[in-house]
Design an enzyme around this catalytic site. Structure first.
Site, mmCIF file in Angstrom:
data_model
loop_
_atom_site.group_PDB
_atom_site.id
_atom_site.type_symbol
_atom_site.label_atom_id
_atom_site.label_comp_id
_atom_site.label_asym_id
_atom_site.label_seq_id
_atom_site.Cartn_x
_atom_site.Cartn_y
_atom_site.Cartn_z
ATOM 1 N N LYS A 98 0.837 -1.203 0.000
ATOM 2 C CA LYS A 98 0.000 0.000 0.000
ATOM 3 C C LYS A 98 0.869 1.249 0.000
ATOM 4 C CE LYS A 98 -1.852 2.659 3.204
ATOM 5 N NZ LYS A 98 -1.888 3.993 2.583
ATOM 6 N N GLY B 292 7.477 4.617 7.841
ATOM 7 C CA GLY B 292 6.580 5.736 8.102
ATOM 8 C C GLY B 292 6.903 6.354 9.444
ATOM 9 N N SER B 293 5.893 6.930 10.065
ATOM 10 C CA SER B 293 6.134 7.679 11.289
ATOM 11 C C SER B 293 6.296 6.747 12.489
ATOM 12 C CB SER B 293 4.970 8.633 11.538
ATOM 13 O OG SER B 293 3.787 7.881 11.689
ATOM 14 N N THR B 294 6.972 7.246 13.501
ATOM 15 C CA THR B 294 7.178 6.477 14.730
ATOM 16 C C THR B 294 5.837 6.181 15.401
ATOM 17 O OG1 THR B 294 9.377 7.377 14.974
ATOM 18 C CG2 THR B 294 8.368 6.526 16.974
ATOM 19 N N GLY C 70 4.264 3.368 13.603
ATOM 20 C CA GLY C 70 5.131 2.210 13.884
ATOM 21 C C GLY C 70 4.784 1.573 15.223
ATOM 22 N N GLU D 286 10.847 0.956 9.673
ATOM 23 C CA GLU D 286 11.767 2.061 9.364
ATOM 24 C C GLU D 286 11.018 3.345 9.706
ATOM 25 O OE1 GLU D 286 14.755 1.505 8.401
ATOM 26 O OE2 GLU D 286 14.785 -0.376 7.270
ATOM 27 N N CYS E 108 13.679 10.919 6.116
ATOM 28 C CA CYS E 108 13.778 10.436 7.499
ATOM 29 C C CYS E 108 15.185 10.598 8.032
ATOM 30 C CB CYS E 108 13.364 8.979 7.543
ATOM 31 S SG CYS E 108 14.184 8.022 6.271
ATOM 32 N N GLU F 286 10.972 15.430 15.296
ATOM 33 C CA GLU F 286 11.147 15.356 13.843
ATOM 34 C C GLU F 286 10.215 16.358 13.168
ATOM 35 O OE1 GLU F 286 9.682 11.938 11.610
ATOM 36 O OE2 GLU F 286 11.608 11.846 10.588
#
Ligand code: NAP
Ligand code: MG
Length: 490
Positions: free
Chosen positions: A197, A249-251, A254, A271, A305, A402
């Site tokens: 996706k 993607g984002s933490t 995640g 990641e 990132c 971030e």
């Protein structure tokens, strides 16, 4: 941009000269008015019958309608992937699998211009980057992993090579096709099948890749590409018949994924975000370092990132570095991403632009000194001036969180130990950069910095042979190189 003006035998650099526009042609980009889901080798309408718009963030114009997959579609795609895994792909001799992956790599090369143009239209990154960096790296990734496909026994000697099964792969919007290549190529090379996706704002190049996959005659169901928003991603993560989740993607997301797969047999690689330190010592090649820092944070609008978003400069060279950074910043060209002269293109979405503005306001509130390029921004589209902040405390939110935009914080240091301590003092650990003339200093820092990737006297260099990934809240597992193969094997 600069022109040497000769006056009374002195040469003065005039930085206000403008380049004539050099727009890339849109003619090669064939974008259909709408795109369906790519399941089992065919484009299919979504069960929900719903579509969402994808826009060009540089103009806010609609480019196409994209199908929104729900749990029924995800189930269909996973079934197709399972069937292809059980009956075709896992049984095929590795050297036959390799031929398909090589074919896909060559087809991407042949259509590189079209891919580059669509990547820039849909995502906002400068055409120079999509043309010279993203798309060549995409093809290289497929070539690299095609090469390993029939040599896995050499990659992992004395081990039984066993693929995992069906991989669910979820990717972000900052390097749309490159992230798809990072995910699909190693999965296919190791004999897995895929449900991927792309991000909601940048689905087009993944769907173009689906067209290539269809033309390549890859057996139906080996790669399925389904589009949608976060709920579609969650349906992939929670599907019981998926063996592996690969997420970039984002933490925050995640962490949601980590909780969702806890207690299941799903293998996971994550990641996530980053807050990289770029460190300049007083013995560094100054001009090269300044250019590296500029590239490290302003490349792809800072939507990277591993962007070098925190600069640490040794005190004795602070004044000269700051002056050179400001000079260079003022010459960066911000605007139309389709223009080959553009350095900084459009921010990927209004939401992301608002988020970056929020951090600029926080910086002002915290009393940091702000310096911006004073160019005129286009009236339409999402743009932000490249920005430097000085007078930054270690505890500043700008130095800790971030931002994912063209915003650099600058701090100083005196000793190696001090900068190591400061650089490691964030929740992230994805990447870092070190600029110095001394090999011993490079070794000292690379062993003590907690970052998955450390560049020395360069920045943001990528290669399919080199593993990539983070520590701490930047995630776990590695993609790229041999490590990237291991992530798709039992
Ligand atoms: P994001 O919001 O986490 O989205 C990433 C992907 O996950 C998108 O496809 C998204 O769909 C999907 N998603 C959203 N919610 C989900 C859920 N609950 N379950 C499953 N999937 C879900 O991240 P982003 O804002 O697109 O990307 C920026 C982030 O990615 C930054 O933090 C950046 O550092 C990180 N990044 C990391 C790396 C790395 O290699 N470490 C590389 C690139 C980017 P939608 O598009 O619909 O939201
Ligand atoms: Mg878009």
């Amino acid at each position: 941009m600069s022109k040497a003006v000769k006056k009374n035998n002195t040469v003065k650099l005039d930085f206000n000269i403008e380049y004539a526009p050099a727009p890339e042609s849109k003619a090669s980009a064939k974008i259909q008015p709408s795109y369906d889901l790519f399941i089992n080798g065919k484009f299919e309408k979504p069960a929900s019958k719903k579509y969402f718009d994808t826009i060009n963030p540089a103009t806010e114009e609609k480019l196409s309608s994209i199908a929104e997959a729900n749990a029924t579609d995800v189930n269909k795609a996973v079934k197709a992937a399972r069937n292809a895994y059980d009956n075709t792909w896992s049984k095929m001799p590795a050297k036959e699998r390799a031929k398909y992956i090589y074919r896909i790599a060559r087809m991407i090369q042949e259509r590189a211009r079209e891919f580059a143009v669509i990547e820039t239209l849909d995502g906002g990154k400068p055409i120079r980057e999509s043309r010279d960096i993203d798309i060549p790296l995409v093809a290289n990734h497929f070539f690299y992993y095609a090469g390993w496909t029939d040599k896995l026994a050499y990659a992992f000697p004395n081990k039984k090579i066993q693929s995992l099964g069906v991989a669910g792969q979820i990717i972000p919007w900052n390097f749309p096709l490159l992230m798809a290549a990072w995910k699909i190529a190693p999965a296919l090379a190791t004999g897995n099948t895929v449900v991927l996706k792309p991000a909601e704002t940048t689905s087009l190049t993944a769907l173009k890749l689906a067209e290539i996959i269809q033309e390549s005659d890859l057996p139906p169901g080996v790669v399925n590409i389904i589009t949608g928003a976060g709920a579609t991603g969650a349906a992939i993560v929670n599907h019981p018949d998926i063996n592996k989740i690969a997420f970039t993607g984002s933490t925050d997301v995640g962490k949601i994924i980590q909780r969702a797969v806890a207690g299941t047999n799903k293998k996971v690689t994550l990641e996530l975000g980053g807050k990289a330190a770029n460190i300049i010592f007083d013995d560094a090649p100054i001009d090269q370092a300044v250019e590296g820092v500029i590239n490290g944070i302003f490349f792809n609008q800072g939507h990277v990132c591993c962007a070098g978003s925190r600069l640490f400069v040794q005190e004795s060279v602070y004044d000269i570095i700051l002056k050179k950074l400001k000079d260079r910043l003022s010459t960066l060209i911000v605007g139309n991403p389709m223009d080959k002269n553009t350095d900084i293109g459009a921010i990927n979405s209004k939401q992301q632009m608002d988020n970056i503005h929020k951090y600029l306001r926080i910086g002002e509130k915290e009393g940091l000194e702000m310096y911006q390029n004073n160019c005129v921004l286009p009236k339409k589209g999402f743009f932000i001036r490249p920005t430097l902040f000085t007078n930054v405390a270690q505890s500043s939110r700008l130095a800790q969180e971030e931002i994912f935009g063209p915003v650099l914080t600058i701090q100083t240091f005196r000793t190696d130990d001090e900068v190591i301590e400061k650089a490691n003092n964030t929740p992230f650990g994805l990447s870092a950069g070190v600029w110095t003339d001394k090999g011993s200093k490079i070794f000292n820092l690379t062993t003590k910095l907690r970052a998955g990737v450390i560049w020395a006297n360069t920045y943001n260099k990528f290669d399919p042979t080199s593993p990539f990934g983070g520590y701490k809240e930047s995630g776990y597992g590695r993609e790229g190189g041999l490590h990237g193969l291991g992530a798709y094997l039992k």
